[in-house]
Scaffold this active site. Structure first.
Site, PDB file in Angstrom:
ATOM      1  N   THR A  11     -38.977  40.828 -29.041  1.00 12.37           N
ATOM      2  CA  THR A  11     -39.711  39.655 -28.578  1.00 12.37           C
ATOM      3  C   THR A  11     -40.688  40.103 -27.501  1.00 12.37           C
ATOM      4  O   THR A  11     -40.462  41.104 -26.812  1.00 12.37           O
ATOM      5  CB  THR A  11     -38.780  38.574 -27.981  1.00 12.37           C
ATOM      6  OG1 THR A  11     -37.991  39.153 -26.939  1.00 12.37           O
ATOM      7  CG2 THR A  11     -37.878  37.998 -29.055  1.00 12.37           C
ATOM      8  N   SER A  12     -41.777  39.352 -27.333  1.00  8.70           N
ATOM      9  CA  SER A  12     -42.825  39.733 -26.387  1.00  8.70           C
ATOM     10  C   SER A  12     -42.501  39.355 -24.951  1.00  8.70           C
ATOM     11  O   SER A  12     -42.929  40.005 -24.011  1.00  8.70           O
ATOM     12  CB  SER A  12     -44.154  39.092 -26.785  1.00  8.70           C
ATOM     13  OG  SER A  12     -44.551  39.527 -28.061  1.00  8.70           O
ATOM     14  N   THR A  13     -41.751  38.256 -24.754  1.00  6.76           N
ATOM     15  CA  THR A  13     -41.418  37.802 -23.408  1.00  6.76           C
ATOM     16  C   THR A  13     -39.935  37.535 -23.279  1.00  6.76           C
ATOM     17  O   THR A  13     -39.237  37.303 -24.276  1.00  6.76           O
ATOM     18  CB  THR A  13     -42.175  36.503 -23.043  1.00  6.76           C
ATOM     19  OG1 THR A  13     -41.679  35.438 -23.874  1.00  6.76           O
ATOM     20  CG2 THR A  13     -43.670  36.658 -23.268  1.00  6.76           C
ATOM     21  N   GLN A  16     -38.318  34.406 -24.808  1.00  2.00           N
ATOM     22  CA  GLN A  16     -38.121  34.282 -26.261  1.00  2.00           C
ATOM     23  C   GLN A  16     -36.738  34.764 -26.682  1.00  2.00           C
ATOM     24  O   GLN A  16     -36.552  35.271 -27.776  1.00  2.00           O
ATOM     25  CB  GLN A  16     -39.180  35.094 -27.010  1.00  2.00           C
ATOM     26  CG  GLN A  16     -40.593  34.517 -26.908  1.00  2.00           C
ATOM     27  CD  GLN A  16     -41.604  35.355 -27.672  1.00  2.00           C
ATOM     28  OE1 GLN A  16     -41.612  36.580 -27.587  1.00  2.00           O
ATOM     29  NE2 GLN A  16     -42.460  34.689 -28.424  1.00  2.00           N
ATOM     30  N   GLY A  46     -38.734  41.160 -24.365  1.00  2.00           N
ATOM     31  CA  GLY A  46     -39.814  41.063 -23.393  1.00  2.00           C
ATOM     32  C   GLY A  46     -40.740  42.262 -23.412  1.00  2.00           C
ATOM     33  O   GLY A  46     -41.280  42.660 -22.390  1.00  2.00           O
TER      34      GLY A  46
END
Length: 198
Positions: A11-13, A16, A46
């Site tokens: 996930t990017s952040t 999430q 993240g």
């Protein structure tokens, strides 16, 4: 030595977290459906997909290179690869190591005939991207030179530029002017490349 199935999620952040859980659940369900219980889970939470270095991904790829992996399973291409080039490089490595690649969102499995065809298409698209970039670089340099701009000495990959200009039919003197080197350097680069190919 037993070889593992590797499940990769990202996930990017940090916010999430539920997305990471849903990816992992989908991958575990896929393994259950296939009757596979010998798997390892790798999670980057993240972490931007554009980053070259991702701790969990790096760890998984090290296992691939050591020959301990038989399948890499991801939720989607976008969760795994940062670019088409990165995807193709990874697929090339998997192929050389006898590792199957499965993306459940795209329904791609490189062990199937359709999956192999998709891999070939992706590789062709990546090669086309490289050719287009090379052509744009050459066209940009020629245009800048025609406008009288000082090009200077290219900082990186001068040899590739010299080869590209040579393939376009430019003389050694013209190549030297555009690439910011001497005619003898251009000649040496081209001759060296011909020897490598022969």
């Amino acid at each position: 030595m037993s070889r593992h199935v590797c499940l990769y999620c990202r996930t990017s952040t940090d916010r999430q977290g539920s997305g990471l859980e849903s990816q992992e659940r989908a991958l575990r369900d896929y393994c259950k459906l296939k009757g596979e219980d010998n798997y390892l889970v790798f999670k980057d939470e993240g972490v931007s997909g554009t980053k070259e270095s991702r701790p969990a991904l790096n760890e998984m790829m090290a296992l691939v290179r050591s020959g301990e992996v038989k399948v890499v399973l991801v939720f989607s291409f976008s969760r795994f690869a940062r670019s088409t080039k990165h995807l193709v490089e990874a697929l090339d490595l998997f192929q050389s190591m006898g590792v199957e690649f499965v993306s459940i969102s795209e329904q791609i499995d490189t062990s199937s005939s359709i999956g192999k065809a998709v891999y070939t298409i992706i590789s062709a698209i990546s090669a086309l991207e490289r050719d287009l970039i090379s052509e744009r670089v050459v066209a940009g340099l020629v245009n800048a030179k025609a406008k009288g701009k000082e090009l200077g000495r290219p900082i990186t990959r001068r040899s590739k530029l010299i080869q590209a200009l040579h393939e376009k039919g430019y003389s050694y003197r013209e190549i030297a002017e555009l690439a910011g080197c001497s005619p003898s350097t251009a000649h040496r680069e081209i001759m060296g490349s011909k020897k490598q190919k022969s």
